[in-house]
Design a protein around this motif. Structure first.
Motif, PDB file in Angstrom:
ATOM      1  N   ILE A   8       0.823  -1.213   0.000  1.00 39.56           N
ATOM      2  CA  ILE A   8       0.000   0.000   0.000  1.00 39.56           C
ATOM      3  C   ILE A   8       0.858   1.264   0.000  1.00 39.56           C
ATOM      4  O   ILE A   8       0.647   2.145  -0.837  1.00 39.56           O
ATOM      5  CB  ILE A   8      -0.990  -0.023   1.179  1.00 39.56           C
ATOM      6  N   VAL A   9       1.823   1.380   0.909  1.00 41.99           N
ATOM      7  CA  VAL A   9       2.648   2.601   0.953  1.00 41.99           C
ATOM      8  C   VAL A   9       4.125   2.380   1.256  1.00 41.99           C
ATOM      9  O   VAL A   9       4.903   3.315   1.138  1.00 41.99           O
ATOM     10  CB  VAL A   9       2.115   3.628   1.991  1.00 41.99           C
ATOM     11  N   LEU A  10       4.560   1.198   1.637  1.00 41.76           N
ATOM     12  CA  LEU A  10       5.926   1.043   2.129  1.00 41.76           C
ATOM     13  C   LEU A  10       6.961   0.667   1.077  1.00 41.76           C
ATOM     14  O   LEU A  10       8.114   1.057   1.179  1.00 41.76           O
ATOM     15  CB  LEU A  10       5.957  -0.011   3.257  1.00 41.76           C
ATOM     16  N   CYS A  11       6.586  -0.089   0.073  1.00 37.46           N
ATOM     17  CA  CYS A  11       7.558  -0.611  -0.897  1.00 37.46           C
ATOM     18  C   CYS A  11       7.136  -0.222  -2.307  1.00 37.46           C
ATOM     19  O   CYS A  11       6.074  -0.632  -2.774  1.00 37.46           O
ATOM     20  CB  CYS A  11       7.623  -2.135  -0.751  1.00 37.46           C
ATOM     21  N   SER A  12       7.982   0.546  -2.991  1.00 36.97           N
ATOM     22  CA  SER A  12       7.601   1.026  -4.323  1.00 36.97           C
ATOM     23  C   SER A  12       7.424  -0.122  -5.315  1.00 36.97           C
ATOM     24  O   SER A  12       6.557  -0.059  -6.189  1.00 36.97           O
ATOM     25  CB  SER A  12       8.631   2.020  -4.843  1.00 36.97           C
ATOM     26  N   THR A  13       8.206  -1.161  -5.193  1.00 33.16           N
ATOM     27  CA  THR A  13       8.065  -2.309  -6.088  1.00 33.16           C
ATOM     28  C   THR A  13       6.782  -3.078  -5.786  1.00 33.16           C
ATOM     29  O   THR A  13       6.049  -3.471  -6.696  1.00 33.16           O
ATOM     30  CB  THR A  13       9.283  -3.247  -5.963  1.00 33.16           C
ATOM     31  N   CYS A  14       6.502  -3.274  -4.512  1.00 31.98           N
ATOM     32  CA  CYS A  14       5.316  -4.039  -4.093  1.00 31.98           C
ATOM     33  C   CYS A  14       4.015  -3.281  -4.352  1.00 31.98           C
ATOM     34  O   CYS A  14       2.956  -3.898  -4.493  1.00 31.98           O
ATOM     35  CB  CYS A  14       5.400  -4.365  -2.608  1.00 31.98           C
ATOM     36  N   MET A  15       4.094  -1.970  -4.386  1.00 34.33           N
ATOM     37  CA  MET A  15       2.887  -1.153  -4.539  1.00 34.33           C
ATOM     38  C   MET A  15       2.179  -1.377  -5.868  1.00 34.33           C
ATOM     39  O   MET A  15       0.973  -1.175  -5.970  1.00 34.33           O
ATOM     40  CB  MET A  15       3.230   0.331  -4.381  1.00 34.33           C
ATOM     41  N   SER A  16       2.908  -1.822  -6.882  1.00 30.51           N
ATOM     42  CA  SER A  16       2.272  -2.015  -8.179  1.00 30.51           C
ATOM     43  C   SER A  16       1.246  -3.142  -8.155  1.00 30.51           C
ATOM     44  O   SER A  16       0.312  -3.141  -8.954  1.00 30.51           O
ATOM     45  CB  SER A  16       3.319  -2.276  -9.256  1.00 30.51           C
ATOM     46  N   SER A  17       1.384  -4.094  -7.245  1.00 33.01           N
ATOM     47  CA  SER A  17       0.392  -5.168  -7.176  1.00 33.01           C
ATOM     48  C   SER A  17      -0.947  -4.651  -6.672  1.00 33.01           C
ATOM     49  O   SER A  17      -1.998  -4.963  -7.248  1.00 33.01           O
ATOM     50  CB  SER A  17       0.894  -6.304  -6.280  1.00 33.01           C
TER      51      SER A  17
END
Length: 106
Positions: free
Chosen positions: A46-55
């Motif tokens: 949601i807000v912590l990881c720029s790579t993970c946020m795309s999911s």
């Protein structure tokens, strides 16, 4: 095909912008701090990881845009996965670059 690349750009710019405004010292940092303290695993997409946020954000942006244009099509699932994975790559590369130029400031 143009729509595919436009969606990758939109998702990446949204995620990178959100990650940048929630960085240390920025206006959205309290949101990041709250997510880090209360929901570290769920806060990543949601807000912590720029790579993970795309999911997370890629799913919301893709389906809200795709379903507003046409009805459901089986090819949409493949496009959705492609947009999310491609956006994750773009986010990773651009965020690493952002951090490298941000660390050079005096």
């Amino acid at each position: 095909m143009i729509l595919y690349f436009e969606l990758i750009a939109i998702v990446s710019l949204f995620c990178l912008g959100l990650r940048a405004v929630t960085d240390d010292g920025m206006i959205g940092y309290p949101i990041r701090k709250w997510a880090l303290n209360n929901f570290p695993a769920w806060g990543k997409p949601i807000v912590l990881c720029s790579t993970c946020m795309s999911s997370f954000w890629g799913t919301i942006i893709y389906w809200s845009h795709a379903l507003s244009l046409t009805g459901y099509d089986h090819f949409m699932v493949a496009n959705w996965l492609g947009v999310c994975i491609s956006s994750a790559f773009v986010n990773s590369v651009l965020w690493a670059y952002y951090e490298s130029i941000n660390n050079c400031k005096v």
